[in-house]
Motif scaffolding. Sequence first.
Motif, PDB file in Angstrom:
ATOM      1  N   TRP A 257       0.848  -1.203   0.000  1.00  0.00           N
ATOM      2  CA  TRP A 257       0.000   0.000   0.000  1.00  0.00           C
ATOM      3  C   TRP A 257       0.883   1.252   0.000  1.00  0.00           C
ATOM      4  CZ3 TRP A 257      -4.355   1.468  -1.604  1.00  0.00           C
ATOM      5  CH2 TRP A 257      -4.958   2.640  -1.145  1.00  0.00           C
ATOM      6  N   ALA A 258       1.969   1.206   0.780  1.00  0.00           N
ATOM      7  CA  ALA A 258       2.884   2.350   0.820  1.00  0.00           C
ATOM      8  C   ALA A 258       3.547   2.537  -0.556  1.00  0.00           C
ATOM      9  CB  ALA A 258       3.946   2.130   1.897  1.00  0.00           C
ATOM     10  N   GLU A 259       3.906   1.435  -1.204  1.00  0.00           N
ATOM     11  CA  GLU A 259       4.514   1.525  -2.534  1.00  0.00           C
ATOM     12  C   GLU A 259       3.517   2.067  -3.553  1.00  0.00           C
ATOM     13  OE1 GLU A 259       7.622   1.840  -2.592  1.00  0.00           O
ATOM     14  OE2 GLU A 259       8.074   0.378  -4.145  1.00  0.00           O
ATOM     15  N   TYR A 260       2.261   1.593  -3.455  1.00  0.00           N
ATOM     16  CA  TYR A 260       1.217   2.106  -4.339  1.00  0.00           C
ATOM     17  C   TYR A 260       1.130   3.628  -4.195  1.00  0.00           C
ATOM     18  CZ  TYR A 260      -3.384   3.888  -5.486  1.00  0.00           C
ATOM     19  OH  TYR A 260      -4.386   4.688  -5.961  1.00  0.00           O
ATOM     20  N   GLN A 261       1.114   4.091  -2.947  1.00  0.00           N
ATOM     21  CA  GLN A 261       0.978   5.542  -2.715  1.00  0.00           C
ATOM     22  C   GLN A 261       2.206   6.298  -3.223  1.00  0.00           C
ATOM     23  OE1 GLN A 261      -0.090   5.319   1.521  1.00  0.00           O
ATOM     24  NE2 GLN A 261      -2.023   6.233   0.893  1.00  0.00           N
ATOM     25  N   ARG A 262       3.375   5.694  -3.050  1.00  0.00           N
ATOM     26  CA  ARG A 262       4.608   6.360  -3.494  1.00  0.00           C
ATOM     27  C   ARG A 262       4.620   6.504  -5.023  1.00  0.00           C
ATOM     28  NH1 ARG A 262       9.821   5.182  -5.216  1.00  0.00           N
ATOM     29  NH2 ARG A 262       9.563   2.925  -5.267  1.00  0.00           N
ATOM     30  N   LEU A 263       4.159   5.453  -5.709  1.00  0.00           N
ATOM     31  CA  LEU A 263       4.278   5.444  -7.175  1.00  0.00           C
ATOM     32  C   LEU A 263       3.058   6.033  -7.890  1.00  0.00           C
ATOM     33  CD1 LEU A 263       5.786   1.866  -7.525  1.00  0.00           C
ATOM     34  CD2 LEU A 263       6.969   4.017  -7.959  1.00  0.00           C
ATOM     35  N   CYS A 264       1.898   5.916  -7.290  1.00  0.00           N
ATOM     36  CA  CYS A 264       0.663   6.203  -8.045  1.00  0.00           C
ATOM     37  C   CYS A 264      -0.080   7.466  -7.630  1.00  0.00           C
ATOM     38  CB  CYS A 264      -0.290   5.013  -7.958  1.00  0.00           C
ATOM     39  SG  CYS A 264       0.429   3.530  -8.675  1.00  0.00           S
ATOM     40  N   LEU A 265       0.375   8.155  -6.594  1.00  0.00           N
ATOM     41  CA  LEU A 265      -0.324   9.382  -6.208  1.00  0.00           C
ATOM     42  C   LEU A 265       0.403  10.595  -6.785  1.00  0.00           C
ATOM     43  CD1 LEU A 265      -1.470   8.708  -2.521  1.00  0.00           C
ATOM     44  CD2 LEU A 265      -2.565   8.099  -4.683  1.00  0.00           C
ATOM     45  N   PRO A 266      -0.329  11.490  -7.466  1.00  0.00           N
ATOM     46  CA  PRO A 266       0.302  12.624  -8.152  1.00  0.00           C
ATOM     47  C   PRO A 266       1.141  13.508  -7.233  1.00  0.00           C
ATOM     48  CG  PRO A 266      -2.039  12.475  -8.676  1.00  0.00           C
ATOM     49  CD  PRO A 266      -1.780  11.409  -7.665  1.00  0.00           C
ATOM     50  N   GLU A 267       0.777  13.565  -5.944  1.00  0.00           N
ATOM     51  CA  GLU A 267       1.526  14.448  -5.040  1.00  0.00           C
ATOM     52  C   GLU A 267       2.827  13.820  -4.554  1.00  0.00           C
ATOM     53  OE1 GLU A 267      -1.535  13.367  -4.716  1.00  0.00           O
ATOM     54  OE2 GLU A 267      -1.956  12.561  -2.715  1.00  0.00           O
ATOM     55  N   SER A 268       3.070  12.548  -4.867  1.00  0.00           N
ATOM     56  CA  SER A 268       4.301  11.894  -4.416  1.00  0.00           C
ATOM     57  C   SER A 268       5.496  12.362  -5.252  1.00  0.00           C
ATOM     58  CB  SER A 268       4.142  10.364  -4.559  1.00  0.00           C
ATOM     59  OG  SER A 268       5.407   9.747  -4.554  1.00  0.00           O
ATOM     60  N   PRO A 269       6.665  12.583  -4.606  1.00  0.00           N
ATOM     61  CA  PRO A 269       7.849  12.981  -5.395  1.00  0.00           C
ATOM     62  C   PRO A 269       8.277  11.878  -6.367  1.00  0.00           C
ATOM     63  CG  PRO A 269       8.379  12.693  -3.030  1.00  0.00           C
ATOM     64  CD  PRO A 269       6.897  12.547  -3.160  1.00  0.00           C
ATOM     65  N   ASP A 270       7.858  10.621  -6.118  1.00  0.00           N
ATOM     66  CA  ASP A 270       8.245   9.511  -7.006  1.00  0.00           C
ATOM     67  C   ASP A 270       7.104   9.088  -7.938  1.00  0.00           C
ATOM     68  OD1 ASP A 270      10.731   9.371  -5.779  1.00  0.00           O
ATOM     69  OD2 ASP A 270       9.970   8.075  -4.175  1.00  0.00           O
ATOM     70  N   PHE A 271       6.152   9.978  -8.130  1.00  0.00           N
ATOM     71  CA  PHE A 271       4.989   9.646  -8.983  1.00  0.00           C
ATOM     72  C   PHE A 271       5.458   9.087 -10.330  1.00  0.00           C
ATOM     73  CE2 PHE A 271       1.253  11.479 -11.554  1.00  0.00           C
ATOM     74  CZ  PHE A 271       0.490  10.342 -11.338  1.00  0.00           C
ATOM     75  N   ILE A 272       4.975   7.899 -10.639  1.00  0.00           N
ATOM     76  CA  ILE A 272       5.529   7.162 -11.785  1.00  0.00           C
ATOM     77  C   ILE A 272       5.271   7.876 -13.127  1.00  0.00           C
ATOM     78  CG2 ILE A 272       3.542   5.630 -12.200  1.00  0.00           C
ATOM     79  CD1 ILE A 272       5.810   3.337 -12.309  1.00  0.00           C
ATOM     80  N   LEU A 273       4.187   8.650 -13.202  1.00  0.00           N
ATOM     81  CA  LEU A 273       3.890   9.325 -14.480  1.00  0.00           C
ATOM     82  C   LEU A 273       4.837  10.494 -14.747  1.00  0.00           C
ATOM     83  CD1 LEU A 273      -0.021   9.365 -14.620  1.00  0.00           C
ATOM     84  CD2 LEU A 273       1.570   7.608 -15.390  1.00  0.00           C
ATOM     85  N   ASN A 274       5.630  10.862 -13.753  1.00  0.00           N
ATOM     86  CA  ASN A 274       6.611  11.942 -13.976  1.00  0.00           C
ATOM     87  C   ASN A 274       7.892  11.432 -14.626  1.00  0.00           C
ATOM     88  OD1 ASN A 274       4.891  13.779 -12.894  1.00  0.00           O
ATOM     89  ND2 ASN A 274       5.807  13.763 -10.846  1.00  0.00           N
ATOM     90  N   ARG A 275       7.993  10.116 -14.770  1.00  0.00           N
ATOM     91  CA  ARG A 275       9.231   9.598 -15.360  1.00  0.00           C
ATOM     92  C   ARG A 275       9.299   9.927 -16.847  1.00  0.00           C
ATOM     93  NH1 ARG A 275      10.105   3.623 -12.941  1.00  0.00           N
ATOM     94  NH2 ARG A 275      10.206   4.303 -10.783  1.00  0.00           N
ATOM     95  N   PRO A 276      10.435  10.384 -17.287  1.00  0.00           N
ATOM     96  CA  PRO A 276      10.544  10.742 -18.711  1.00  0.00           C
ATOM     97  C   PRO A 276      10.484   9.514 -19.621  1.00  0.00           C
ATOM     98  CG  PRO A 276      12.648  11.058 -17.575  1.00  0.00           C
ATOM     99  CD  PRO A 276      11.647  10.698 -16.518  1.00  0.00           C
ATOM    100  N   ASP A 277      10.731   8.296 -19.045  1.00  0.00           N
ATOM    101  CA  ASP A 277      10.710   7.074 -19.863  1.00  0.00           C
ATOM    102  C   ASP A 277       9.455   6.237 -19.593  1.00  0.00           C
ATOM    103  OD1 ASP A 277      11.204   6.343 -17.307  1.00  0.00           O
ATOM    104  OD2 ASP A 277      12.908   5.026 -17.738  1.00  0.00           O
TER     105      ASP A 277
END
Length: 293
Positions: A257-277
């Motif tokens: 759940w913590a990983e989901y929040q880290r990767l999938c929430l727009p406010e997270s610094p590690d939001f996966i959609l921010n990756r250039p690749d």
Amino acid sequence: MGDFNEYESGTYMRNKKNNNVSKVPDTDTYVQRLQLSDFLRKPVIRSAIRALQLPLGSRGLDAGCGIGSHTLLLAEAVGPAGHVTGLDLSPEFLAHAREVVKKSSLSEQVSFQKGDVNELPFDENTFDWVWSVDCVGYPTGEFLPLLKELARVVKPGGSAAILAWSSQQLLPGYPLLEARLNATCSAIISFVKGKRPELHFLCALGWFREAGLEEPTAHTFVGDIHAPLSDDLRSALISLFEMLWGEPQPEVSQEDWAEYQRLCLPESPDFILNRPDYYAFFTYSMFRGKVAK
Ligand SMILES: C[S@@+](CC[C@H](N)C(=O)[O-])C[C@H]1O[C@@H](n2cnc3c(N)ncnc32)[C@H](O)[C@@H]1O
């Protein structure tokens, strides 16, 4: 497997004829989700429609049409001499669909009708073809009576096609996390809890054969998504993450759940959609058969 049939809430209805249960989702959130999902789904659905090679001038039924997004695409495909009827249980979705069609250039070629796919309000041999996306094939219950009901309203030699969202890979680099999150989605959890394997959508070739539909075929269409993402695609993916995994499930561990929040929430610094690749894909599978002549 995730799909657009996962609603947090809605109204359940049991059909008297075959005891199948249908779910009509609550309107506002769901309309918004369908609209957003169109940014992802439309190119894939267009490919599926092209593959069907619907005859120009033919008349068809979009069973479980929702807000009518695909009803319009089907009407485009059959041209000005053709006609498509969109049918849905929800009067609210149909009202929305009528508004959308009014604003298009296709209002003469499209009509909408309230009804239940378990008991279609049409005579036998009414349509040249019938199609259903994320509706027939996913409701709880038995598919055979549903397919027979679809086939009943199609003319001999016509076709019945059912499509459903069949898989996704949305978290590149995190295949195990994604597999564990997916295992709790409604489309899969019911199999974990003992749903019969033959009721899985990908077993639909068997349903077509049993329903007496001829020359059943299966084909899967892929939607590719990659950075840079348009704002629309980004919003559609955020909505999809939320729909698939956004409700904490008892089966999801605290770490996941913590990983989901880290990767999938727009406010997270590690939001996966921010990756250039960023790259992802999803699939729609289509099963089709012909009504005997
Ligand atoms: C996931 S939505 C898909 C809508 C549309 N086909 C699309 O892909 O955008 C499922 C739709 O099926 C409708 N539905 C559910 N059970 C139904 C039934 N028994 N008869 C007719 N429509 C039904 C719901 O109201 C909803 O609009």
